[in-house]
Design an enzyme around this catalytic site. Structure first.
Site, PDB file in Angstrom:
ATOM      1  CG  LEU A   1      -1.944  -1.181   1.211  1.00 25.90           C
ATOM      2  CD1 LEU A   1      -2.752  -1.193   2.502  1.00 25.90           C
ATOM      3  CD2 LEU A   1      -2.868  -1.122  -0.003  1.00 25.90           C
TER       4      LEU A   1
ATOM      5  CG  ASP B   1       2.515  -1.679   3.318  1.00 25.11           C
ATOM      6  OD1 ASP B   1       2.618  -1.446   2.097  1.00 25.11           O
ATOM      7  OD2 ASP B   1       3.426  -1.475   4.134  1.00 25.11           O
TER       8      ASP B   1
ATOM      9  N   GLY C   1       1.422   6.427 -12.132  1.00 26.35           N
ATOM     10  CA  GLY C   1       2.134   6.992 -10.996  1.00 26.35           C
ATOM     11  C   GLY C   1       1.217   7.525  -9.915  1.00 26.35           C
TER      12      GLY C   1
ATOM     13  CE  LYS D   1       4.380   1.067 -16.766  1.00 30.63           C
ATOM     14  NZ  LYS D   1       5.584   1.179 -15.986  1.00 30.63           N
TER      15      LYS D   1
ATOM     16  CD  GLU E   1       8.454   7.063 -18.136  1.00 25.79           C
ATOM     17  OE1 GLU E   1       9.072   7.139 -17.060  1.00 25.79           O
ATOM     18  OE2 GLU E   1       7.341   6.521 -18.251  1.00 25.79           O
TER      19      GLU E   1
END
Length: 333
Positions: free
Chosen positions: A8, A30, A121, A187, A194
């Site tokens: 998390l 978490d 993001g 990805k 990128e």
């Protein structure tokens, strides 16, 4: 739908929040209890065993952890806790060959494995996440309500002509790329591209900022406001992009960027993209150069650069010159 989320952090927590915002049920875990408490509305779990116990069959657990050892160990542990028909999703930046291996290992137990390359993001909570998905077609379809909720949707982006017969999901911002590994492979290449885009922007803005140098003839110097350039290029320029939007935001906060060291890390995908290019004998000079530039950013001077200076002195008597900015930095040390 009900889903467990393990990890998390910034993205994992926001994935959970976005899902709950649109009616899904989240069981969150978490290693840090404080991180679990911060995701209000989620059912808190105290361990992986507790996550599994609080999910209804067929269970789905989304792992959102840094790639590498922690993800590997977590998926292995979940593989021993889940049952036939359950599904593990890895939404991190895992190497695609690891996905292929994991999918085969989990399939022996009847556990499904889906890899989701996730882009968005810290902005994903509001904007949504662009997702590239790998895995069994039936399982990807079963979990479509999850993916559709997380995706950004068509928004106000103009439709591309002649796509009426293609997969409608891609216009919503997500796609089923193929079997296990395909999602993270796409990805991976996305992040390699990128690297190249970021490097091009960085070099271009550096050239503009350097135009006011005392080394240039006075009538050829321009004191260009690079923050304004970023802003004007966002509006109608052919180089407009979300990366340029983020560049404009950064420069509006601090045009000189004095708070940054300029040492740029790489999270792995650029290296993997270059390696894939080598395996396929595909030329990728821009992405490769961008990756090497990140390596270069982590030191003031490499041994190789010192050797270059030494050779120039030997064959041409060239003495190293120190630009004023660099000299000042060196004297401050």
């Amino acid at each position: 739908m009900q889903i467990g989320i393990v990890g998390l952090g910034r993205m994992g927590a926001n994935i959970g929040r976005r899902l709950m915002k649109y009616g899904h049920s989240v069981v969150g875990y978490d290693a840090s209890p404080d991180m679990v408490k911060a995701v209000e509305g989620a059912t808190a779990a105290s361990s992986l065993e507790d996550v599994v116990a609080k999910l209804d069959a067929p269970r789905t657990v989304w792992v959102m952890l840094p790639s590498g050892k922690i993800t590997e160990e977590t998926i292995a542990a979940l593989g021993s806790l889940l049952a036939k028909g359950d599904t593990i999703i890895d939404g991190g930046n895992t190497f695609f060959k690891d996905d292929i291996r994991r999918a085969k290992e989990l399939a022996k137990k009847g556990i499904n494995y889906i890899d989701v390359g996730t882009s968005g993001g810290v902005w994903g909570l509001d904007r949504g996440y662009c997702m590239m998905i790998g895995g069994d077609t039936a399982q990807v379809q079963r979990l479509d309500p999850i993916f559709k909720t997380l995706a950004p949707g068509a928004g106000d982006i103009a439709k591309t002509p002649n796509r009426d017969k293609n997969d409608p999901r891609v216009t919503e911002g997500y796609m089923h790329a193929g079997p296990a590994g395909a999602g993270h492979f796409v990805k991976m290449v996305h992040n390699g591209i990128e690297y190249g885009l970021m490097q091009a922007y960085a070099e271009g803005f550096d050239i503009m900022r350097g135009r006011n140098s005392e080394k240039l003839p006075e009538d050829e110097r321009f004191d260009i406001n690079v923050s304004d350039v970023a802003e004007v290029w966002r509006r109608g320029s052919v180089v407009a992009s979300w990366l340029l939007d983020l560049t404009a935001i950064a420069l509006s906060k601090s045009e000189k960027l004095d708070e940054f060291t300029g040492k740029v890390e790489d999270s792995g995908e650029g290296r993997w993209t270059v390696q894939a290019a080598v395996d396929e004998a595909v030329a990728a000079p821009v992405i490769t150069a961008a990756l090497f530039s990140r390596f270069r950013s982590r030191s003031d001077n490499t041994f190789g650069e010192k050797l270059l200076s030494a050779m120039r002195k030997e064959f041409g008597g060239h003495i190293e010159s120190v630009v004023p900015e660099r000299k000042a930095r060196d004297e401050d040390k």
